[in-house]
Scaffold this motif. Structure first.
Motif, PDB file in Angstrom:
ATOM      1  N   ASN A   1      75.218 -73.196 -40.432  1.00 42.42           N
ATOM      2  CA  ASN A   1      76.200 -72.439 -39.668  1.00 42.42           C
ATOM      3  C   ASN A   1      77.174 -73.474 -39.101  1.00 42.42           C
ATOM      4  O   ASN A   1      77.045 -73.905 -37.964  1.00 42.42           O
TER       5      ASN A   1
ATOM      6  N   THR B   1      68.693 -64.938 -45.361  1.00 43.75           N
ATOM      7  CA  THR B   1      69.414 -65.271 -44.138  1.00 43.75           C
ATOM      8  C   THR B   1      68.459 -65.278 -42.954  1.00 43.75           C
ATOM      9  O   THR B   1      67.361 -64.706 -43.014  1.00 43.75           O
TER      10      THR B   1
ATOM     11  N   HIS C   1      69.324 -62.141 -36.790  1.00 40.67           N
ATOM     12  CA  HIS C   1      70.301 -62.317 -35.712  1.00 40.67           C
ATOM     13  C   HIS C   1      69.637 -62.345 -34.336  1.00 40.67           C
ATOM     14  O   HIS C   1      70.230 -62.833 -33.372  1.00 40.67           O
TER      15      HIS C   1
ATOM     16  N   ARG D   1      68.793 -69.661 -31.369  1.00 37.54           N
ATOM     17  CA  ARG D   1      70.202 -69.744 -31.736  1.00 37.54           C
ATOM     18  C   ARG D   1      71.010 -70.541 -30.715  1.00 37.54           C
ATOM     19  O   ARG D   1      71.924 -71.285 -31.072  1.00 37.54           O
TER      20      ARG D   1
ATOM     21  N   SER E   1      75.784 -69.012 -34.596  1.00 34.40           N
ATOM     22  CA  SER E   1      76.440 -67.728 -34.393  1.00 34.40           C
ATOM     23  C   SER E   1      76.659 -67.079 -35.746  1.00 34.40           C
ATOM     24  O   SER E   1      76.855 -67.767 -36.759  1.00 34.40           O
ATOM     25  N   GLY E   2      76.626 -65.768 -35.766  1.00 34.48           N
ATOM     26  CA  GLY E   2      76.864 -65.049 -37.004  1.00 34.48           C
ATOM     27  C   GLY E   2      75.731 -65.217 -38.000  1.00 34.48           C
ATOM     28  O   GLY E   2      74.595 -65.546 -37.670  1.00 34.48           O
ATOM     29  N   SER E   3      76.069 -65.024 -39.277  1.00 34.57           N
ATOM     30  CA  SER E   3      75.070 -65.075 -40.334  1.00 34.57           C
ATOM     31  C   SER E   3      74.777 -66.518 -40.736  1.00 34.57           C
ATOM     32  O   SER E   3      75.680 -67.359 -40.817  1.00 34.57           O
ATOM     33  N   CYS E   4      73.493 -66.816 -40.989  1.00 38.75           N
ATOM     34  CA  CYS E   4      73.070 -68.155 -41.407  1.00 38.75           C
ATOM     35  C   CYS E   4      72.308 -68.042 -42.728  1.00 38.75           C
ATOM     36  O   CYS E   4      71.244 -67.427 -42.779  1.00 38.75           O
TER      37      CYS E   4
END
Length: 398
Positions: free
Chosen positions: A94, A339, A342, A374, A380-383
């Motif tokens: 990320n 992924t 979240h 995180r 942040s967001g998709s990994c």
């Protein structure tokens, strides 16, 4: 009685003192408490059994240890011993690439503990890409660059390439890494701009870089690359979906060839996963446009004859957002998330046993399983996630 001169008495005293010291040394040599020097071959054996990062630190102990550890003989010996204790690599990105590792689990284990090995700034994983482990090195391709790193030594090197897709191969006979970069075709079929027929081969090593070009009939790459015993494989259409093939790159001789496959072996990347199964190339093919509740295991039995075998397996429950990085040593097929979640929740890897036709879950502790994960790694967001099940520690350097 005549008095002896002081000079004579001093010489006599010194002589007796030397004799006494010599006798004490002889007695000390015979004493079991005196330790003999450790033979050099024993030192090498001891060092080769230590964790790689400890060995790297021990180069500072002495010039002799530094010489031993840096020698090619010891590097090969360490890798040979390390091969018997392979590790599990989990990479996610990320805006930075994080590489975690864990020791392998037993067949009855239900959890693993993962620890951060290294963090590489300004390096990301594209969706659907991976970070394969190859001879102790981790490889990441992003755009017109690909990066090679060694989590044990901390070495990171980035190479520019002319192509948008690069796969790394390794020649185990000559201990040579070569990168195959796929270039866009100068004259693709009408309406298609992602066909390739030109390739650049980049040879990597301490002796510098060399580049060579290889030309093939035009084809469209479909799957990620996989290196097995000196050959790189990836799926393709040549030139149309009616003619699926496996592209085979011979790393040592820098030759490309096509292996014919049944049509159901290859689909789009999300539906066809190339893995190594018991030393052979295999494909996990799931039904396209349908829930992932079954799969076909295709195994390339004979490379020269293009002979494939097929087995079909039903899953106990459908898999969501998962891919397969390969198998464990027991031959169980691994399924892993593509992924990171979240929110804080257990991160599981699934193992499918082909004989019992059942699945067991193994939780990876230390990956996305607490509220601060995180925040701790500034995510942040998709990994995107990439997993390599058979990483071997190496203290080699480029």
């Amino acid at each position: 009685m005549a008095r002896l001169p002081a000079k004579f008495l001093m010489k006599t005293h010194q002589k007796k003192r030397k004799e006494r010291d010599r006798n004490e040394d002889e007695e000390s040599d015979k004493s079991p408490s005196k330790l003999d020097p450790i033979p050099s071959d024993v030192e090498v054996e001891i060092l080769s059994r230590l964790p790689g990062k400890s060995v790297i630190k021990f180069r500072c102990v002495s010039k002799m240890w530094s010489s031993i550890i840096r020698s090619q003989i010891f590097v090969d010996s360490f890798f040979s011993v390390s091969s018997r204790r392979s590790r599990f690599i989990i990479a996610f990105s990320n805006s930075r690439l994080f590489i975690f590792s864990s020791s392998h689990e037993g067949e009855e284990s239900s959890s693993l503990a993962a620890n951060l090995d290294m963090e590489i700034p300004s390096l990301t994983l594209a969706h659907g890409s991976n970070c394969p482990s190859l001879d102790g090195f981790i490889v990441s391709c992003h755009g017109a660059h690909f990066t090679i790193c060694n989590p044990t030594t901390g070495q990171v090197i980035t190479f520019p390439t002319k192509g948008t897709l690069t796969v790394l191969g390794y020649d185990p006979l000559h201990h040579q890494f070569k990168a195959l970069s796929l270039l866009r075709s100068p004259s693709p079929p009408p309406g298609q701009d992602h066909y390739c027929e030109m390739h650049e081969v980049l040879t990597l090593g301490a002796g510098g870089e060399s580049r060579n070009q290889v030309i093939t009939p035009p084809y469209r790459p479909l799957t990620r690359g996989l290196c097995i015993n000196g050959f790189v494989y990836y799926g393709a259409w040549s030139p149309a979906p009616t003619n699926p093939v496996i592209v085979c790159f011979d790393v040592r001789y820098e030759r490309l060839s096509f292996i014919k496959v049944p049509k159901s072996v290859l689909s789009m990347q999300s539906d066809s996963m190339l893995i190594e199964y018991k030393g052979k190339l295999a494909s996990i093919a799931r039904p396209p446009f349908a829930p992932f509740h079954s799969f076909d295991l295709w195994i390339l039995e004979d490379v020269k004859e293009h002979d494939w075998s097929k087995q079909t397996f039903e899953l106990p429950f459908p898999l969501v957002n998962m891919t397969s990085p390969g198998t464990n040593k027991a031959g169980e097929i691994i399924f892993a998330p593509k992924t990171l979640p979240h929110d804080a929740q257990p991160f599981f890897i699934l193992y499918y046993n082909l004989e019992r036709k059942d699945i067991r879950r193994v939780q990876i502790h230390g990956i996305a399983d607490d509220q601060g994960f995180r925040r701790r790694y500034r995510l942040s967001g998709s990994c995107c996630v990439s997993i390599s099940p058979h990483h071997v520690e190496s203290i080699a350097s480029f």
